[in-house]
Write a protein that holds these residues in place. Structure first.
Motif, PDB file in Angstrom:
ATOM      1  N   ILE A 199       0.728  -1.180   0.038  1.00  0.00           N
ATOM      2  CA  ILE A 199      -0.023   0.046  -0.119  1.00  0.00           C
ATOM      3  C   ILE A 199       0.695   1.161   0.081  1.00  0.00           C
ATOM      4  CG2 ILE A 199      -1.520   1.345   1.497  1.00  0.00           C
ATOM      5  CD1 ILE A 199      -2.941  -1.237   2.003  1.00  0.00           C
ATOM      6  N   ASP A 200       1.948   1.203   0.754  1.00  0.00           N
ATOM      7  CA  ASP A 200       2.842   2.196   0.820  1.00  0.00           C
ATOM      8  C   ASP A 200       3.585   2.509  -0.473  1.00  0.00           C
ATOM      9  OD1 ASP A 200       4.271   4.460   2.278  1.00  0.00           O
ATOM     10  OD2 ASP A 200       5.873   3.039   2.040  1.00  0.00           O
ATOM     11  N   GLU A 201       3.659   1.572  -1.347  1.00  0.00           N
ATOM     12  CA  GLU A 201       4.467   1.486  -2.651  1.00  0.00           C
ATOM     13  C   GLU A 201       3.283   2.223  -3.570  1.00  0.00           C
ATOM     14  OE1 GLU A 201       6.029  -2.056  -4.275  1.00  0.00           O
ATOM     15  OE2 GLU A 201       7.045  -2.650  -2.060  1.00  0.00           O
ATOM     16  N   THR A 202       2.285   1.750  -3.526  1.00  0.00           N
ATOM     17  CA  THR A 202       1.078   2.208  -4.277  1.00  0.00           C
ATOM     18  C   THR A 202       0.538   3.696  -4.088  1.00  0.00           C
ATOM     19  OG1 THR A 202      -0.617   0.999  -3.314  1.00  0.00           O
ATOM     20  CG2 THR A 202       0.379  -0.180  -4.881  1.00  0.00           C
ATOM     21  N   GLN A 203       0.688   4.261  -2.849  1.00  0.00           N
ATOM     22  CA  GLN A 203       0.270   5.538  -2.579  1.00  0.00           C
ATOM     23  C   GLN A 203       0.432   6.525  -3.358  1.00  0.00           C
ATOM     24  OE1 GLN A 203      -1.905   4.688   0.278  1.00  0.00           O
ATOM     25  NE2 GLN A 203      -2.743   6.780  -0.617  1.00  0.00           N
ATOM     26  N   GLN A 204       1.485   6.513  -3.975  1.00  0.00           N
ATOM     27  CA  GLN A 204       1.875   7.697  -5.126  1.00  0.00           C
ATOM     28  C   GLN A 204       0.983   7.882  -6.099  1.00  0.00           C
ATOM     29  OE1 GLN A 204       5.477   7.072  -7.295  1.00  0.00           O
ATOM     30  NE2 GLN A 204       5.721   4.835  -6.325  1.00  0.00           N
ATOM     31  N   TYR A 205       0.362   6.797  -6.585  1.00  0.00           N
ATOM     32  CA  TYR A 205      -0.698   6.367  -7.526  1.00  0.00           C
ATOM     33  C   TYR A 205      -1.930   6.991  -7.177  1.00  0.00           C
ATOM     34  CZ  TYR A 205       3.453   4.214  -9.317  1.00  0.00           C
ATOM     35  OH  TYR A 205       4.704   3.883  -9.692  1.00  0.00           O
ATOM     36  N   GLY A 227      -6.570   5.452   2.581  1.00  0.00           N
ATOM     37  CA  GLY A 227      -5.816   5.697   1.424  1.00  0.00           C
ATOM     38  C   GLY A 227      -6.301   5.652  -0.257  1.00  0.00           C
ATOM     39  N   TYR A 228      -7.645   5.934  -0.055  1.00  0.00           N
ATOM     40  CA  TYR A 228      -8.219   5.985  -1.562  1.00  0.00           C
ATOM     41  C   TYR A 228      -8.838   7.148  -1.656  1.00  0.00           C
ATOM     42  CZ  TYR A 228      -8.018   0.777  -1.138  1.00  0.00           C
ATOM     43  OH  TYR A 228      -7.273  -0.563  -1.115  1.00  0.00           O
ATOM     44  N   PRO A 229      -8.706   7.837  -2.740  1.00  0.00           N
ATOM     45  CA  PRO A 229      -9.255   9.206  -2.963  1.00  0.00           C
ATOM     46  C   PRO A 229     -10.666   9.221  -3.558  1.00  0.00           C
ATOM     47  CG  PRO A 229      -7.775   8.490  -4.662  1.00  0.00           C
ATOM     48  CD  PRO A 229      -7.650   7.704  -3.586  1.00  0.00           C
ATOM     49  N   ILE A 230     -11.140  10.435  -3.620  1.00  0.00           N
ATOM     50  CA  ILE A 230     -12.635  10.591  -4.175  1.00  0.00           C
ATOM     51  C   ILE A 230     -12.557  11.362  -5.610  1.00  0.00           C
ATOM     52  CG2 ILE A 230     -12.822  12.864  -3.240  1.00  0.00           C
ATOM     53  CD1 ILE A 230     -16.029  11.853  -2.673  1.00  0.00           C
ATOM     54  N   TYR A 231     -13.004  10.766  -6.394  1.00  0.00           N
ATOM     55  CA  TYR A 231     -12.860  11.242  -8.016  1.00  0.00           C
ATOM     56  C   TYR A 231     -14.181  12.067  -8.441  1.00  0.00           C
ATOM     57  CZ  TYR A 231      -9.321   7.524  -7.593  1.00  0.00           C
ATOM     58  OH  TYR A 231      -8.302   6.646  -7.474  1.00  0.00           O
ATOM     59  N   LYS A 232     -13.951  12.409  -9.699  1.00  0.00           N
ATOM     60  CA  LYS A 232     -14.940  13.251 -10.517  1.00  0.00           C
ATOM     61  C   LYS A 232     -14.830  12.237 -11.728  1.00  0.00           C
ATOM     62  CE  LYS A 232     -16.659  16.936 -10.565  1.00  0.00           C
ATOM     63  NZ  LYS A 232     -17.008  18.551 -10.858  1.00  0.00           N
TER      64      LYS A 232
END
Length: 513
Positions: free
Chosen positions: A107-113, A143-148
């Protein structure tokens, strides 16, 4: 044909019996140690009594759900020494800690994406600060953003999703990722498997991961090798082993399909014929799912890759699977896919549900197959109803697990008396996991209202706000309601007394169900 089925049945039945037998042997050995301590070594037994008292104090002060504390304390009180031995045996296992360490590293590795687009969150703050705060919680903790820029299509039945997923698989050009809790050799799975084999021949990368529970009765233990021979990369998550281990309690309950990083499916529908009403097991099967196209698909792509790479020495080049050219979806609203791990001490799935109940202005409508809840969820449901929110729950009329249904009904009186309206779906079984609220918010995913989903399983769902699909979810709820029976307190009182007693006894082990 019949002899083949009989042979398969004998193999599966023998496998299950062997696992059960070996587990029973281990429990008996623990019991034997307990008896020897009690009969032959009174001083050691007395020492364990002191240890039990210390454990009770430790559990009382532990940062853990009170329901789990109560379950352990009941065991310690009924059988102090055996309870202490069993508690220490469970807590000193390192397998779960190792899985969590590996997952957190990935998760730490993928957080940049998975960084949050600041323009999206700033805009959301102006629209609704409460929803913006939920989004901030999710990015900071989950660790999950919100999108449009994400279009959502809602499916009110499994057969609708099945038709669409086949069409989308046919369009795949680069990769197909599938992660499911249940897969059964059936019309549904075989139809999809045929398509996957065709895609492999076209050069499409196909990965398939399923939960190890399937190895008990649904699939051969070496099924991953069968798919590997077809060119499909396959993994069985946490294979069932005849060893007492808390890690085996943490199942992968997710249902994810990602195609080319552009399309993703999520919801309650597994890969078996009952989910699409091709066969009937518990009457009509009511289930739901969604399809996403656009920016938010990235979260499901990485969610899959995080789980896939847990046991990989060399992790994937994650950017390879998310470097997808953006397409304008002409979609309104905000979309937030999220995952929930049972190993990080953060109850993301439950907190999203609690947030919806706490911030509702008009209504909260829920579909769930199981109702086995803790005090926090009971308080949230009843408090919402008491302050005038229209709280409705749709549950099955024909259950797939009678013990779970018996336990669920023990919660009915308190909920009904608080003003919560409970309906049972008379045509059959509800497997949908849906929240909708105020014509603005909705959640569709894999998370049931029970301890296993909220605390013990790997789960995923999609929260969406002010999208057109919210109306589709609520419309489906109202349509389903027309096929339901309202349960009254009089209905509950008419239940057999032994049925009620059985449900009450099951509450002692509710956190384990």
């Amino acid at each position: 044909m019949k002899s083949g089925r009989k042979k398969a049945f004998n193999v599966i039945y023998g496998r299950v019996l062997m696992i059960i037998a070996l587990l029973v042997i281990q429990i008996v050995l623990l019991g034997f140690v307990f008896m020897r301590l009690r009969e032959s070594l009174p001083y050691i037994y007395g020492g364990f009594t002191i240890i039990t008292a210390i454990l009770v104090i430790y559990i009382l002060n532990k940062n853990e759900n009170p329901s789990f504390k109560l379950a352990w304390m009941v065991l310690l009180i009924i059988s102090p020494v055996f309870g202490a031995l069993f508690y220490l045996f469970v807590k000193f296992q390192v397998e779960s800690k190792l899985i969590n360490y590996k997952l957190l590293k990935i998760i730490d590795e993928t957080q940049q994406y998975l960084s949050q687009d600041e323009e999206v969150i700033s805009e959301l703050e102006k629209v609704d600060m409460q929803v913006a705060n939920l989004a901030k919680y999710m990015i900071n903790i989950g660790g999950y953003p919100i999108y449009k820029n994400t279009y959502i299509k809602y499916f009110s039945l499994g057969e609708e999703k099945f038709k669409e997923m086949k069409e989308q698989i046919k369009k795949a050009e680069k990769f197909i990722f599938m992660e499911y809790f249940i897969v059964e050799e059936s019309y549904m799975w075989n139809s999809i498997l045929d398509l996957l084999e065709e895609k492999v021949k076209e050069g499409v990368e196909v990965r398939f991961m399923y939960d190890g529970m399937c190895s008990l009765s649904l699939l051969p233990y070496d099924y991953p090798k069968t798919l590997e021979k077809k060119g499909i990369k396959c993994k069985m998550f946490s294979p069932i082993k005849p060893v007492l281990s808390t890690a085996q309690n943490n199942r992968d309950h997710r249902k994810i399909l990602v195609i080319d990083g552009k399309v993703a499916f999520n919801g309650g529908i597994n890969l078996g014929d009952e989910y699409i009403n091709h066969i009937e097991k518990y009457g009509h099967w009511k289930d739901t799912a969604i399809m996403l196209t656009g920016d938010a698909v990235k979260s499901f792509t990485l969610m899959f890759l995080q789980m896939w790479n847990i046991n990989e020495k060399d992790h994937d080049d994650f950017e390879k699977y998310i470097a997808i050219e953006k397409e304008n979806q002409n979609a309104i609203g905000y979309i937030m896919p999220y995952g929930d791990s049972p190993l990080d001490n953060e109850n993301v799935g439950e907190n999203v549900y609690l947030d919806i109940l706490a911030t509702a202005k008009k209504y909260v409508h829920i579909m769930t197959p199981y109702l086995i809840i803790d005090n926090e969820m009971m308080t949230a449901l009843t408090y919402a109803a008491k302050r005038g929110i229209d709280v409705k729950l749709i549950l099955p009329s024909i259950p797939d697990k009678k013990s779970a249904f018996m336990l669920a009904r023990t919660y009915y009186p308190e909920l009904i008396q608080a003003g919560v309206k409970i309906y049972e779906y008379t045509p059959g079984f509800v497997h949908a996991k849906v929240f909708s609220s105020d014509d603005e918010k909705a959640v569709v995913g894999t998370i049931n209202l029970d301890f296993r989903s909220l605390y013990l399983h790997f789960e995923c769902a999609t929260f969406f706000y002010k999208t057109n699909t919210v109306n589709d979810v609520e419309g489906d709820f109202q349509n389903t309601l027309s096929s339901c029976k309202l349960v009254t307190i009089e209905d509950y009182n008419k239940l057999n007394i032994f049925y009620k007693i059985g449900g009450g006894l099951l509450k002692l082990i509710a956190p384990l169900m």
